[in-house]
Design a protein around this motif. Structure first.
Motif, PDB file in Angstrom:
ATOM      1  N   MET A 152      -2.718  -8.777   8.924  1.00  0.00           N
ATOM      2  CA  MET A 152      -2.646  -7.695   7.945  1.00  0.00           C
ATOM      3  C   MET A 152      -2.600  -8.252   6.521  1.00  0.00           C
ATOM      4  O   MET A 152      -2.933  -9.409   6.316  1.00  0.00           O
ATOM      5  N   PHE A 186      -9.041  -0.200   6.028  1.00  0.00           N
ATOM      6  CA  PHE A 186      -7.594  -0.074   6.095  1.00  0.00           C
ATOM      7  C   PHE A 186      -6.980  -0.645   4.823  1.00  0.00           C
ATOM      8  O   PHE A 186      -6.165  -0.012   4.165  1.00  0.00           O
ATOM      9  N   PHE A 205      -5.490   1.319   1.588  1.00  0.00           N
ATOM     10  CA  PHE A 205      -4.112   1.067   1.213  1.00  0.00           C
ATOM     11  C   PHE A 205      -4.014   0.697  -0.266  1.00  0.00           C
ATOM     12  O   PHE A 205      -3.140   1.181  -0.980  1.00  0.00           O
ATOM     13  N   ARG A 241      -4.212   3.584  -2.316  1.00  0.00           N
ATOM     14  CA  ARG A 241      -2.985   4.340  -2.228  1.00  0.00           C
ATOM     15  C   ARG A 241      -1.920   3.731  -3.138  1.00  0.00           C
ATOM     16  O   ARG A 241      -1.140   4.434  -3.768  1.00  0.00           O
ATOM     17  N   ASP A 296       7.417  -3.605  -2.222  1.00  0.00           N
ATOM     18  CA  ASP A 296       8.266  -4.074  -1.145  1.00  0.00           C
ATOM     19  C   ASP A 296       8.526  -2.962  -0.139  1.00  0.00           C
ATOM     20  O   ASP A 296       8.580  -3.198   1.058  1.00  0.00           O
ATOM     21  N   GLU A 297       8.665  -1.764  -0.644  1.00  0.00           N
ATOM     22  CA  GLU A 297       8.922  -0.627   0.230  1.00  0.00           C
ATOM     23  C   GLU A 297       7.660  -0.230   0.994  1.00  0.00           C
ATOM     24  O   GLU A 297       7.724   0.221   2.119  1.00  0.00           O
ATOM     25  N   LEU A 335       5.001  -1.991   1.970  1.00  0.00           N
ATOM     26  CA  LEU A 335       4.499  -2.884   3.003  1.00  0.00           C
ATOM     27  C   LEU A 335       5.648  -3.675   3.579  1.00  0.00           C
ATOM     28  O   LEU A 335       6.505  -4.164   2.855  1.00  0.00           O
ATOM     29  N   ASP A 336       5.651  -3.813   4.882  1.00  0.00           N
ATOM     30  CA  ASP A 336       6.589  -4.721   5.517  1.00  0.00           C
ATOM     31  C   ASP A 336       5.767  -5.681   6.348  1.00  0.00           C
ATOM     32  O   ASP A 336       5.047  -5.261   7.248  1.00  0.00           O
ATOM     33  N   ASN A 337       5.883  -6.939   6.026  1.00  0.00           N
ATOM     34  CA  ASN A 337       5.125  -7.941   6.769  1.00  0.00           C
ATOM     35  C   ASN A 337       3.630  -7.611   6.790  1.00  0.00           C
ATOM     36  O   ASN A 337       2.938  -7.850   7.754  1.00  0.00           O
ATOM     37  N   PHE A 377       2.243  -4.707   6.860  1.00  0.00           N
ATOM     38  CA  PHE A 377       1.880  -3.448   7.491  1.00  0.00           C
ATOM     39  C   PHE A 377       2.517  -2.302   6.721  1.00  0.00           C
ATOM     40  O   PHE A 377       3.696  -2.361   6.400  1.00  0.00           O
ATOM     41  N   PRO A 378       1.751  -1.261   6.400  1.00  0.00           N
ATOM     42  CA  PRO A 378       2.287  -0.175   5.585  1.00  0.00           C
ATOM     43  C   PRO A 378       3.527   0.449   6.214  1.00  0.00           C
ATOM     44  O   PRO A 378       3.559   0.717   7.409  1.00  0.00           O
ATOM     45  N   LEU A 379       4.522   0.667   5.377  1.00  0.00           N
ATOM     46  CA  LEU A 379       5.779   1.197   5.882  1.00  0.00           C
ATOM     47  C   LEU A 379       5.961   2.634   5.402  1.00  0.00           C
ATOM     48  O   LEU A 379       5.944   3.559   6.175  1.00  0.00           O
ATOM     49  N   THR A 422       4.293   5.174   2.607  1.00  0.00           N
ATOM     50  CA  THR A 422       3.299   5.351   1.556  1.00  0.00           C
ATOM     51  C   THR A 422       3.326   6.761   1.000  1.00  0.00           C
ATOM     52  O   THR A 422       2.633   7.055   0.048  1.00  0.00           O
ATOM     53  N   GLU A 423       4.117   7.611   1.596  1.00  0.00           N
ATOM     54  CA  GLU A 423       4.188   8.994   1.134  1.00  0.00           C
ATOM     55  C   GLU A 423       4.986   9.033  -0.165  1.00  0.00           C
ATOM     56  O   GLU A 423       6.122   8.563  -0.205  1.00  0.00           O
ATOM     57  N   ARG A 435      15.063  -6.088   8.156  1.00  0.00           N
ATOM     58  CA  ARG A 435      13.795  -6.433   7.507  1.00  0.00           C
ATOM     59  C   ARG A 435      13.883  -7.771   6.804  1.00  0.00           C
ATOM     60  O   ARG A 435      13.015  -8.617   6.939  1.00  0.00           O
ATOM     61  N   LYS A 449      11.799   1.314  14.281  1.00  0.00           N
ATOM     62  CA  LYS A 449      10.516   0.998  13.649  1.00  0.00           C
ATOM     63  C   LYS A 449      10.600  -0.380  12.986  1.00  0.00           C
ATOM     64  O   LYS A 449       9.703  -1.205  13.127  1.00  0.00           O
ATOM     65  N   HIS A 484       8.499  -3.895  13.526  1.00  0.00           N
ATOM     66  CA  HIS A 484       7.892  -4.716  12.475  1.00  0.00           C
ATOM     67  C   HIS A 484       8.364  -6.160  12.555  1.00  0.00           C
ATOM     68  O   HIS A 484       7.632  -7.081  12.227  1.00  0.00           O
ATOM     69  N   LYS A 490       6.851 -10.829  13.047  1.00  0.00           N
ATOM     70  CA  LYS A 490       7.374 -11.827  12.116  1.00  0.00           C
ATOM     71  C   LYS A 490       8.012 -12.971  12.885  1.00  0.00           C
ATOM     72  O   LYS A 490       7.768 -14.142  12.597  1.00  0.00           O
ATOM     73  N   MET A 498       1.174  -1.819  16.555  1.00  0.00           N
ATOM     74  CA  MET A 498       0.809  -2.878  15.618  1.00  0.00           C
ATOM     75  C   MET A 498       1.374  -4.210  16.091  1.00  0.00           C
ATOM     76  O   MET A 498       0.664  -5.218  16.123  1.00  0.00           O
ATOM     77  N   GLU A 527      -0.494  -7.788  17.403  1.00  0.00           N
ATOM     78  CA  GLU A 527      -0.281  -9.109  16.817  1.00  0.00           C
ATOM     79  C   GLU A 527       0.243 -10.099  17.840  1.00  0.00           C
ATOM     80  O   GLU A 527      -0.092 -11.278  17.791  1.00  0.00           O
ATOM     81  N   TRP A 585      -1.528   4.970   9.017  1.00  0.00           N
ATOM     82  CA  TRP A 585      -1.789   3.544   9.252  1.00  0.00           C
ATOM     83  C   TRP A 585      -1.634   3.229  10.721  1.00  0.00           C
ATOM     84  O   TRP A 585      -2.400   2.422  11.271  1.00  0.00           O
ATOM     85  N   VAL A 627      -4.791   4.199  12.671  1.00  0.00           N
ATOM     86  CA  VAL A 627      -5.887   3.236  12.644  1.00  0.00           C
ATOM     87  C   VAL A 627      -5.668   2.176  13.710  1.00  0.00           C
ATOM     88  O   VAL A 627      -6.562   1.863  14.506  1.00  0.00           O
ATOM     89  N   ASN A 659      -7.677   9.967   5.128  1.00  0.00           N
ATOM     90  CA  ASN A 659      -7.688   8.524   5.052  1.00  0.00           C
ATOM     91  C   ASN A 659      -8.998   7.981   5.621  1.00  0.00           C
ATOM     92  O   ASN A 659      -9.296   8.156   6.798  1.00  0.00           O
ATOM     93  N   ALA A 695      -9.914   5.097   6.371  1.00  0.00           N
ATOM     94  CA  ALA A 695      -9.774   4.110   7.440  1.00  0.00           C
ATOM     95  C   ALA A 695      -9.627   4.798   8.788  1.00  0.00           C
ATOM     96  O   ALA A 695     -10.187   4.346   9.791  1.00  0.00           O
TER      97      ALA A 695
END
Lengths: 376, 791
Positions: free
Chosen positions: A1, A78, A82, A85, A114-115, A117-119, A121-123, A125-126, B88, B119, B123, B127, B160, B164, B190, B193, B263, B265
């Motif tokens: 990602m 994707f 993003f 966005r 930071d909020e 995307l996490d690693n 991947f979108p976390l 976005t709203e 996180r 969630k 994620h 990692k 996701m 990975e 997301w 997708v 979207n 995508a």
């Protein structure tokens, strides 16, 4: 990602970088600059650039490049979507998105990224959720914060995040409940030399500004929904309801958002509100040409047409224009060779007209100019 | 400043440090000072410290360990946001030493009450995996649990992580397949997708090829099939549908509404799902949505057009109705114009070629050199693909030869050369005209093409060719290399056909080439000389070669077949990065070919019910409520059954609800609103219709209509739900209505409409349904009590 994000300004400086995984040196942007040098305009840079170890996916918005670095297979759309966005969110937060604004609010920008995307991947976005997590900056709050020692960052999880309606905040209260709907339609047409339409299509949007308390559930019905060739919705719209009854039923987010966009394709007949009668002749011999353009309304059903702007990209050989308009103003930029005529309102009794001579560089071949019209 | 006691100062210091990090300046020497502040009470300072920590922990591993205990404590925090952010950050600190700690944290979090924390756990899995590959087995176990999760929030992230960590463990998906399909609409964009891409691969490995049986008949029926897209088509589809596995059908059906996502995508991923797995007769449904994407940002356009270009080479008919959407606008960027041209030429058929050629003609007049060149090539491709128009095209191209623009002429020469090769019959005039151009054209590519043509067809123009050679010999030294090579070729060919006039000239040219600076030219000259003019006539070898020289040089050459260079992209999954750059990207998962025999579909049968029963009722309740949530948008309306309370489960439910309330006190309220609707819907015995008058505050709607939409009758009418409300005060209405709804609610539990059961049909277990309905009723009642208390 998405591994890292670099924001590059028009002069080619990386003025912000953010890494979600391990750090990637900004030298990776050199590949991007290579392509930038090759391209004639910033628009021509390919959105995806493959380098030996990384893939650079970039978008170009408000004269900045947002370059995302990926290392593995990912759907390019994707990432593109993003990045757009992200820019939209910045615009939402700071009302515009420019280099200086981003530099000014780098902390908020960083917290936002930071909020979001996490690693990689979108976390979240709203924008409604983000706004609850990180309050958008405004002067009043800044002052209040310094006095009271409160912060911009919320300490509780926004409730929207957990609900099945992530786009709406809970506990919204307004004294005046109001909802505004904007309909924007763009007509895109290609018209050939003789004036007949080659292809025309309509792209429309319904933008809303909803200020309603509680959890309103709205429905919007159309007189003739069959006209829509293709529609796309904000996630709040219930697909099933649209499919069965052609009614938009939704619980709106709070504030501004785009409810739906639709497309009326080239198969249906599209009426074009204006016509253009032009004669442009650029003579090779001598050093002059003549231009005569008249605009007129067409099938407007009695409504007036306002804010008409005509843009003509002139061929390279044009040196200057000496034109006379009977309405509006015109400007000619000798560098970009763009002739802009701001007509304004079209009056049926006195059709706007522009005419005059064009001075040309001698000895250059004549080229057919193709005017593109922008009506709003 | 960081050591100061005041939060304000600390915050200011952290902000400056983050500024340095953002600009990419080195700030790692501040690490010890920053790490201390991880215990700060101020949430904003804390957050910024987190950001800093994640950035530099890798470089300062030992010092980073100092912060770990803080996170461990935070993982037990009652606030779910803090739990989640601790996890996180903890998982983002790439220090191998803490792997066991993170592993433990992930395991805990995966069983957490809050879906948000779960969630985050999902994620964290990739990692940790990237940090330590040895943990794979353990991670997969956690992942399996998360995949079973029924909350829309978690599912996307879980898939996701699956992609990975273990994309090859397709067996983990079987049990979740149907759930994923039904939840798909409600997952965040997301996640959609990722899920669709994964399910595409799944479908390719688990279902048989839907196009296998009807390949031959499809060829014939293709045309009428695609042309009308409405009722007729639907019927035909129905006829064919039975060959499809019901699960396969479910997947396609649940993905279809997503074509209307905002979207891009998501839309493209649905498109690729259809492209790769749907029966041929259904693929065209995605075309419309793809066309819509063309109105989006430039980057989106570019990627979508690339996908369309690749699809169009194989599925011409799919995009034919939208031909005009690919017409080039003068405002498009160059590479988008080129892609559109590519598509236009791929789409050209006998019927549409006329319009396309007319368009191409206009494009030639544009002032964008690469685009003009591509347009001319496109004309050439149309001409050679469609035999009917070859002559027209050729004439058009010839008329372009008199164009003032050098580049246009040059490009048309090259294209004409290719075209003449395909049908070398009688085009003497064209060749003569081209020969005349040698004097004026300066672009080397074009000059070379003319020379080659003359050489190849020198018999047709016996008088002109030697003359041209004479001229070229004169200017030989000043030509470009590519032209020089062709001059030699021409000389040799002429020398063979017409030795009387040209032998000397030929020798002269070869002599010149012998002393050229380019070694390639010198080599060629030597090689040609030995074939044509064998130095020593006595030796047998060269003469034999020279006897064959005519055959060697004047052999009939196969005409080039202009092909789309998008043809070879089929091997990659549409819309993937590899597809776009046309090479295999890192970590690209090949799309498996359809299996000939479908694997056992029973694998997908969900026997989760017993499992769920075994688990604590607490979990059941969670599951049920999420089920209800998912229904909320997937279906129009879901009035749930209500029955008497079940004492056993009620206690647990209450606990559960209270948990929820700690974090989100308002959530219930919104659910209440929904229920109000639902219950009143029941009351009115109109379960299908969403009652919009309820719980909907009256709004002063103002429409701003645009001028340009005048005559399309899509004039929008904002439904002011009920007009009689207009007069009443806006804010008071919702309250009144909810109050009205409450007594109604209280009475409804007795009414038990049987028909609503079918909403729960996907849970085929009847017992389970009962349980759900009981549990639901408990939740409802509880929430109502709450609501009453609040109001």
């Amino acid at each position: 990602m998405i591994h890292s994000l670099f924001i590059i300004n028009p002069s080619g400086d990386v003025f912000m970088e953010k890494h979600w995984k391990s750090v990637i040196s900004r030298s990776v942007c050199d590949y991007f600059f290579d392509h930038q040098r090759k391209a004639s305009s910033p628009e021509d840079i390919p959105p995806v650039i493959a380098t030996p170890h990384h893939y650079l996916i970039s978008v170009y918005r408000s004269s900045m490049f947002f370059v995302a670095v990926c290392t593995t297979e990912v759907a390019p759309l994707f990432v593109v979507e993003f990045l757009h966005r992200v820019v939209d969110t910045f615009e939402d937060y700071f009302s515009e998105c420019t280099e200086s604004i981003i530099k000014e609010h780098y902390v908020v920008v960083y917290e936002l990224l930071d909020e979001m995307l996490d690693n990689g991947f979108p976390l979240a976005t709203e924008s409604n959720i983000l706004k609850e997590l990180i309050k958008p900056p405004n002067i009043l709050r800044t002052i209040a914060n310094t006095v009271t020692g409160k912060s911009n960052v919320s300490s509780t999880l926004p409730s929207g995040q957990l609900s099945n309606i992530p786009w709406r905040r809970t506990g919204v209260k307004y004294t005046n409940n109001e909802a505004y709907f904007d309909m924007i339609e763009e007509v895109d047409a290609i018209i050939d030399k003789s004036g007949s339409t080659v292809c025309a299509e309509i792209q429309g949007y319904i933008d809303c500004c909803i200020k309603l308390s509680g959890m309103p559930d709205l429905s919007l019905s159309f007189v003739n929904p069959r006209l829509f060739d293709d529609v796309s919705f904000h996630p709040c719209v219930r697909f099933k309801r649209w499919e069965s009854e052609r009614v938009l039923s939704f619980i709106p987010p709070d504030g501004n958002f785009r409810l739906m966009s639709y497309h009326i394709g080239s198969q249906s007949i599209v009426a074009i509100p204006v016509y253009v009668r032009h004669s442009l002749c650029l003579r090779e011999s001598g050093s002059g040409g003549r231009l005569d353009i008249t605009l007129g309304p067409k099938q407007t059903l009695g409504r007036t047409i306002e804010n008409v702007v005509l843009e003509i990209p002139m061929p390279k050989s044009v040196l200057n224009c000496g034109l006379v308009t009977n309405q509006g103003k015109y400007t000619f930029d000798p560098v970009s060779k763009l002739l802009v005529w701001e007509v304004g309102r079209i009056d049926v009794t006195k059709l706007p007209n522009i005419r005059g001579t064009i001075s040309l560089q001698s000895g250059s071949p004549p080229v057919e100019a193709n005017p593109s019209i922008n009506v709003s | 400043m960081l050591d100061s006691n005041k939060d304000n100062l600390k915050l200011e210091a952290m902000k400056r440090i983050i500024g340095m990090v953002a600009k990419g300046r080195e700030a790692s020497d501040l690490f010890p000072a920053v790490v201390k502040n991880v215990v700060s009470k101020n949430i904003e300072v804390k957050k910024l410290v987190y950001v800093y920590l994640v950035r530099y922990a890798e470089e300062q591993q030992d010092l980073a360990l100092l912060s770990i205990s803080t996170f461990q404590r935070a993982l037990k925090d009652p606030n779910q946001l803090i739990r989640a952010s601790a996890l996180r950050v903890l998982s983002s600190i790439r220090v191998t030493m803490i792997v066991p700690i993170v592993m433990l944290a992930i395991k805990d979090a995966a069983a957490d009450m809050s879906p948000y924390v779960r969630k985050t756990a999902a994620h964290a899995i990739p990692k940790l995996y990237s940090l330590d590959q040895d943990q794979k087995e353990e991670l997969i176990q956690v992942l399996e649990k998360l995949l079973y999760d029924k909350t829309t929030l978690v599912v996307g992230s879980a898939v996701m992580a699956f992609e990975e960590v273990c994309p090859e463990r397709i067996d983990l998906i079987h049990k979740n397949f149907r759930k994923l399909c039904s939840l798909l609409v409600d997952v965040d964009e997301w996640g959609q997708v990722v899920i669709i891409n994964m399910l595409t691969r799944y479908a390719r490995s688990q279902f048989t090829d839907p196009n296998l049986q009807d390949v031959d008949e499809d060829e014939e029926s293709k045309r009428p099939f695609y042309e009308d897209e409405n009722e007729v088509d639907e019927e035909q589809q129905e006829k064919r549908a039975p060959t499809l596995d019901p699960d396969h059908r479910l997947l396609l059906r649940s993905a279809k509404p997503l074509l209307q996502s905002r979207n891009a995508a998501v839309v493209l991923s649905v498109a690729q799902l259809y492209h790769h797995t749907a029966p041929r007769s259904e693929v065209h449904q995605v075309a419309k949505a793809m066309i819509r994407l063309l109105r989006s940002h430039r980057e989106v356009q570019d990627i979508v057009l690339t996908s369309i270009a690749a699809t169009a080479t194989r599925r011409k008919v799919m995009f034919e109705p939208f031909l005009k959407s690919f017409f080039v606008r003068s405002s498009d960027a160059t590479h988008i114009k080129l892609l559109k041209l590519e598509i236009l030429t791929s789409l050209a058929t006998e019927s549409s070629v006329g319009i396309i050629l007319r368009e191409l003609q206009t494009y030639v007049a544009a002032h964008d050199p690469p685009f003009v060149a591509a347009a001319i090539q496109a004309i050439g491709r149309c001409a050679s693909n469609i035999k009917e128009v070859t002559d027209t095209c050729l004439n058009g191209l010839v008329s372009l030869l008199s164009n003032k623009d050098q580049a246009v002429v040059a490009e048309s020469v090259v294209v004409i050369k290719k075209l003449l090769q395909t049908q070398p019959s009688a085009h003497r005039e064209i060749i003569i005209q081209m020969a005349k151009l040698v004097d004026s054209v300066t672009v080397p590519q074009a000059r070379a093409s003319i020379l080659w043509l003359l050489g190849e067809y020198s018999e047709r123009v016996p008088k002109i060719a030697p003359d041209v050679l004479r001229k070229m010999a004169k200017t030989f030294t000043s030509e470009e290399d590519i032209v020089k090579l062709q001059v030699m070729t021409l000389a040799v060919k002429l020398c063979l056909t017409n030795p009387k006039q040209t032998k000397l000239l030929c020798q002269y040219v070869l002599q010149l080439a012998k002393y050229d600076q380019n070694y390639d030219l010198r080599d060629r000259a030597r090689f040609l000389r030995h074939i044509i003019f064998p130095a020593d006539a006595e030796s047998g070898g060269p003469t034999r070669l020279s006897k064959q020289a005519k055959k060697i040089f004047l052999a009939p050459k196969p005409a080039p077949v202009p092909e789309s260079h998008f043809k070879d992209r089929e091997q990659f999954q549409l819309g993937s990065l590899s597809h776009y750059i046309n090479t295999k990207a890192n970590g690209y998962q090949e799309l498996p070919p359809f299996p000939l025999e479908a694997p056992d579909p029973k694998a997908r049968d969900v026997e989760t019910e017993p499992q769920v029963m075994e688990q604590a009722p607490l979990f059941t309740a969670k599951k049920v409520s999420s089920k209800k949530d998912s229904k909320f948008y997937s279906d129009t309306e879901s009035p749930e059954d209500e029955s008497e309370e079940d004492e056993n489960s009620s206690d647990e439910d209450d606990d559960d609800d209270e948990e929820e309330e700690d974090s989100s006190s308002d959530k219930d309220e919104e659910e209440d609103d929904n229920e109000d609707e639902e219950s009143s819907g029941l009351e009115e015995k109109l379960p299908k219709k969403v009652v919009k008058s309820n719980a909907k505050p009256k709004s002063d709607e103002e429409e701003e209509e645009d001028e340009s939409d005048e005559d399309d009758s899509s004039s929008e009418s904002v439904s002011d739900s009920d007009s009689e409300d207009e007069s009443s005060e806006p804010s008071s209405v919702p309250k009144k209505q909810t109050r009205n709804a409450k007594p109604a609610k209280e009475s409804t539990p007795v009414v038990k409409p049987k028909s609503n059961l079918d909403l729960l049909l996907d849970l085929d277990d009847g017992v389970f349904c009962q349980l759900i309905s009981k549990v639901l009723s408990v939740i409802f009642c509880f929430q109502f009590l709450q609501h009453l208390l609040q109001s």
